[in-house]
Design an enzyme around this catalytic site. Structure first.
Site, mmCIF file in Angstrom:
data_model
loop_
_atom_site.group_PDB
_atom_site.id
_atom_site.type_symbol
_atom_site.label_atom_id
_atom_site.label_comp_id
_atom_site.label_asym_id
_atom_site.label_seq_id
_atom_site.Cartn_x
_atom_site.Cartn_y
_atom_site.Cartn_z
ATOM 1 N N LYS A 107 1.180 -0.992 0.099
ATOM 2 C CA LYS A 107 0.449 0.236 -0.272
ATOM 3 C C LYS A 107 0.877 1.423 0.110
ATOM 4 O O LYS A 107 0.316 2.732 -0.308
ATOM 5 C CB LYS A 107 -1.223 -0.093 1.069
HETATM 6 C C1 LIG Z 1 -4.588 -3.946 1.675
HETATM 7 C C2 LIG Z 1 -3.736 -5.823 1.341
HETATM 8 C C3 LIG Z 1 -3.850 -7.077 0.736
HETATM 9 C C4 LIG Z 1 -5.784 -6.166 -0.429
HETATM 10 O O1 LIG Z 1 -5.550 -5.179 -1.540
HETATM 11 P P1 LIG Z 1 -6.562 -5.462 -2.217
HETATM 12 O O2 LIG Z 1 -6.181 -4.351 -2.801
HETATM 13 O O3 LIG Z 1 -7.480 -4.387 -0.975
HETATM 14 O O4 LIG Z 1 -7.272 -6.330 -3.073
HETATM 15 C C5 LIG Z 1 -3.004 -7.745 1.031
HETATM 16 N N1 LIG Z 1 -2.145 -8.081 1.143
HETATM 17 C C6 LIG Z 1 -1.816 -7.557 2.263
HETATM 18 C C7 LIG Z 1 -0.808 -7.456 2.707
HETATM 19 C C8 LIG Z 1 -2.303 -5.724 1.958
HETATM 20 O O5 LIG Z 1 -1.981 -5.219 3.322
#
Ligand SMILES: *Cc1c(COP(=O)(O)O)cnc(C)c1O
Length: 436
Positions: A107
């Site tokens: 993210k």
């Molecule tokens: C947020 C997150 C996800 C999921 O991603 P999305 O875009 O919400 O599908 C998967 N793995 C980790 C470690 C995350 O922080």
């Protein structure tokens, strides 16, 4: 480029407005009016370009009409100042390690890109002493990515609200030790209480008249679309290794709110030659059920060891439907799915480590296992490894029965001094804090 809402009550909205607003007034998600197909020449030469060059090229086609080239380049180059390596796990499976950003979570890219784009748009509008306040409620990971993404960005102050005693030490250290333009608010309550405080603040007329408030929600276009860069970059990295492999490429994405994988579907629509996608889920399998039955039944989330994917009603599902014109047939032609229990996730982590020496985190483990289960013999798979295993320290150590090393970047956070302001879940107290 103009944007419309997936609920179709809004259209012709500028990039500036969708970035500042986040969610449309009709509660839909914004989508670009058209998705440009990139020229064949770009794909033929993509393996000679750097991550920053690829990302700028893609950004220019998406955002180039709305932001001067020089500024856009700065935003992209600033965001992607770290590498995203493609690591071979076995003969047919590769891991795209998205966890080399400041908080070791994927993210980071979206949060950094959004902070810089938001800063670009508000810079011209606000006076030097007129701060924009970003409010974010977090149960852990979003707070750290957003806080670090916005750290040091001029004109913006971030307030992270988190439930006291309910986030892990590592996570807490990632947003309470930063200082500068980041303030951590330790709320005596639950995550839902934190979210309620933020929502009430956005709805409070008097507060909004006095100060500029905005959110750094993951449905924001400026967090959503930059995730497409990963897919172009993954393709370029594998093309360097083998043209035959890249001609039969399957990409597997551990998914929760489905923002990441939907950005991959946008990349495919831009002409990226990915054969198909696999969505990997934990026990929260509402999307898999949709693939199998054509029916979408949102429900409460179930807690699992891959907790960033504990989502019972994925917010980007509306974007998937919109992208494929609500055709179940078209969606299932491009995407298949797998789901795994905590035990299966643990098995995948152990099996992968024993057979290849590669250590997965619980989210990446779903991606790895889905490729093992879903790849055909002539295909090559890349899964997106969305977090560093040390972020889920206790879980992973228990599964493999060994201590794992904490990366220096994480250690540095844990050595910082915790600074936070304690707060009740009473809105008037929060309001007084914001206005003082
Ligand atoms: C947020 C997150 C996800 C999921 O991603 P999305 O875009 O919400 O599908 C998967 N793995 C980790 C470690 C995350 O922080």
């Amino acid at each position: 480029m103009l944007y419309y809402s997936t609920n179709k009550q809004e259209s012709g909205v500028s990039l500036r407005d969708v970035v500042i607003k986040g969610l449309a007034d009709d509660k839909g998600l914004y989508m670009p009016d058209f998705i440009p197909v990139l020229p064949g020449e770009f794909y033929r030469n993509i393996d000679k370009m750097s991550l920053q060059e690829i990302s700028f090229y893609v950004s220019d086609h998406l955002f180039g009409e709305d932001i001067p080239k020089k500024d856009l380049k700065q935003i992209v180059y600033d965001t992607l100042s770290f590498d995203i390596p493609l690591v071979k796990v076995n003969d047919s499976i590769y891991s795209l390690e998205l966890f080399h950003g400041p908080t070791l979570a994927f993210k980071d890219v979206g949060a950094r890109f959004m902070s810089r784009m938001l800063s670009h748009f508000i810079r011209k509008e606000t006076k030097a002493d007129d701060l924009v306040h970003v409010l974010v409620a977090t149960s852990g990971d979003t707070g750290s990515a957003v806080a670090n993404g916005f750290l040091g960005v001029k004109g913006i102050h971030v307030h992270v609200l988190y439930p006291k005693g309910l986030v892990s030490n590592i996570q807490e250290s990632q947003f309470t030790t930063l200082g500068q333009n980041i303030t951590a608010l330790e709320v005596n309550g639950t995550f839902d209480d934190c979210q309620a405080l933020v929502k009430t603040a956005f709805a409070d007329k008097e507060l909004n008249a006095r100060m500029k408030l905005t959110s750094a929600n993951s449905i924001n276009v400026a967090r959503f679309l930059p995730q497409a860069f990963y897919y172009f970059h993954a393709y370029a990295q594998l093309k360097k290794i083998s043209q035959e492999a890249v001609d039969n490429l399957v990409i597997c994405v551990p998914s929760g709110n489905f923002g990441n994988i939907t950005a991959g579907l946008v990349a495919k629509r831009m002409g990226l030659p990915v054969k198909r996608f696999i969505a990997a889920n934990n026990r929260n399998d509402v999307f898999l059920e949709y693939l199998q039955t054509g029916k979408y039944n949102p429900r409460k989330s179930i807690p699992t060891i891959a907790n960033a994917m504990d989502v019972g009603d994925p917010s980007n599902f509306a974007r998937v439907l919109d992208l494929y014109n609500y055709s179940h047939e078209a969606i299932t032609a491009d995407i298949s799915g797998f789901r795994y229990t905590d035990e299966e996730i643990a098995d995948a982590i152990r099996q992968c480590k024993t057979s290849s020496g590669y250590l997965l985190d619980p989210h990446g483990a779903c991606g790895y296992q889905a490729l093992k289960d879903g790849l055909q013999s002539h295909e090559t798979g890349i899964f997106l490894e969305t977090a560093h295993p040390a972020k889920f320290l206790e879980t992973v150590e228990k599964i493999i029965g060994e201590k794992i090393e904490i990366p220096l970047k994480l250690q540095a956070f844990m050595q910082g001094k915790k600074q936070s302001i304690t707060m009740s879940k009473n809105f008037e107290e929060f309001k007084k804090y914001l206005t003082s």
